[in-house]
Design an enzyme around this catalytic site. Structure first.
Site, PDB file in Angstrom:
ATOM      1  N   ALA A  28       1.682  -5.245  -2.458  1.00  0.00           N
ATOM      2  CA  ALA A  28       0.507  -4.731  -1.639  1.00  0.00           C
ATOM      3  C   ALA A  28       1.087  -4.728  -0.213  1.00  0.00           C
ATOM      4  CB  ALA A  28      -0.764  -5.548  -1.818  1.00  0.00           C
ATOM      5  N   HIS A  29       1.073  -3.313   0.311  1.00  0.00           N
ATOM      6  CA  HIS A  29       1.479  -3.307   1.726  1.00  0.00           C
ATOM      7  C   HIS A  29       0.770  -2.110   2.397  1.00  0.00           C
ATOM      8  CE1 HIS A  29       3.543   0.112  -0.141  1.00  0.00           C
ATOM      9  NE2 HIS A  29       3.844   0.811   0.910  1.00  0.00           N
TER      10      HIS A  29
END
Length: 367
Positions: A207-208
């Protein structure tokens, strides 16, 4: 040796991976090129180690842009790319994807006597709040050669009024990269032993994206949903965490569930090995959606939309948003499906096709 002068512009980890097959084909055909790294990813773990492990040459130019606002970052790249294209008398500039590096390369090239090739053209999430969506649209409309990975992507370009002569369905270079490196990753990567993991016995998470990690509630919801999956499956979660996301977790004072193991960013071979052997991947990355589809690993996408709808159509991926219950339901659904879908991104020869198109065309089509 070709007399076409090509510049290849990249700036992030996915671009390095997806452009590496084109670099290799250039080397194999003795086609000279100028490699420009904008420095958009400025962490060594996300950058130079990829060149080393993938056996790629050092960039000819490194702009060292680093972090900053979208405007400041893009402007600095634009200035640097324009100077290089002019000084090197470049015929064709090749960019890939949807980053600020891509947009800067597109704008710079469109103002000069050079052609623009866009690898992975025609992707659309239809979410104009995503900066990446704007970058895709502007780059495609500026491009001379739009290398669509699928017929669906090509249709979206046609729907926007782009002339058929600029559109080519080539497949996606990520297939080239995965096929070239999958066996190598299985042979050389020690990541499973290093983190005491068993093939099929862990969940991989990434998740970025800003819309997820810069929003405390969304980030907490994602972590909560994945924790519930991990508890239900009795499997650990491995999360190679982007430096930006780690900063947000600390800034928001978020307590990461014990089921989720934060590890340092990985190079492509190690990450590919984890994707290949995970029981499930939960991600907000477009590239990971593609890679898991190719590798027959079930994927759950924690976003509200995707520019890779083909992964959903074939059953490899489901888009669930960020509500914990929906994440859990999506994971259950994906794990209940067979994984014998056909990946829709081509046969692994996209880079060859792209170079075939670029090399003979620039003299006829030059602005």
């Amino acid at each position: 040796m070709s007399d076409t002068r090509i510049a290849i512009v990249l700036g992030t980890r996915p671009e390095i991976i997806k452009l590496s097959p084109i670099l290799r084909v250039c080397d194999r055909r003795d086609v000279p090129y100028t490699l420009v790294h904008t420095g958009q990813h400025y962490s060594d773990e996300l950058d130079s180690v990829f060149f080393e492990r993938l056996g790629l040459p050092e960039p000819d130019y490194h702009l060292g842009v680093g972090s900053g606002t979208h405007g400041a970052q893009t402007a600095e790249m634009l200035t640097g790319i324009e100077e290089i294209v002019t000084e090197e008398d470049i015929d064709v500039v090749v960019v890939q994807g949807d980053t600020n590096s891509v947009l800067a390369g597109a704008i710079a090239t469109s103002k000069l006597d050079a052609e623009l090739g866009h690898v992975e053209a025609g992707l659309r999430s239809f979410d104009r709040e995503m900066p990446e969506e704007i970058n895709r649209i502007l780059t495609d409309h500026a491009g001379d050669h739009l290398f669509a990975p699928t017929e669906e992507s090509a249709d979206l370009l046609r729907d926007e009024g782009i002339d058929e002569s600029r559109i080519y369905v080539t497949g996606n270079t990520i297939v080239d990269a995965v096929e070239a490196n999958r066996a190598l990753a299985a042979e050389k990567s020690t990541v499973l032993d290093e983190y005491d993991l068993t093939a099929g016995g862990f969940i991989l998470m990434t998740a970025h994206r800003a819309e997820n990690v810069d929003d405390r509630d969304r980030l907490v919801n994602i972590l909560t949903g994945i924790d519930r999956i991990a508890s239900e499956l009795d499997q650990p979660v491995v999360y190679p965490i982007h430096p930006r996301t780690r900063e947000r977790i600390e800034e928001f004072d978020i307590s990461v569930p014990e089921t989720i193991r934060l590890i340092e960013p990985l190079d492509f071979l190690d990450f590919l090995r984890l994707e290949d052997t995970a029981s499930l991947v939960v991600t907000d990355s477009g590239g990971v959606q593609e890679e898991t589809c190719i590798l027959q690993t079930p994927c759950v996408t924690v976003r509200d939309s995707t520019e890779r709808p083909e992964t959903v159509s074939v059953g490899a991926n489901t888009v669930v948003g960020t509500t914990p219950g929906d994440i859990v339901d999506g994971a259950r659904a994906q794990l209940s499906k067979p994984t014998d879908w056909d990946a829709p991104f081509g046969d692994g020869n996209a880079a060859e096709r792209i170079l075939d198109i670029v090399l003979p065309s620039h003299t006829e089509n030059k602005r």
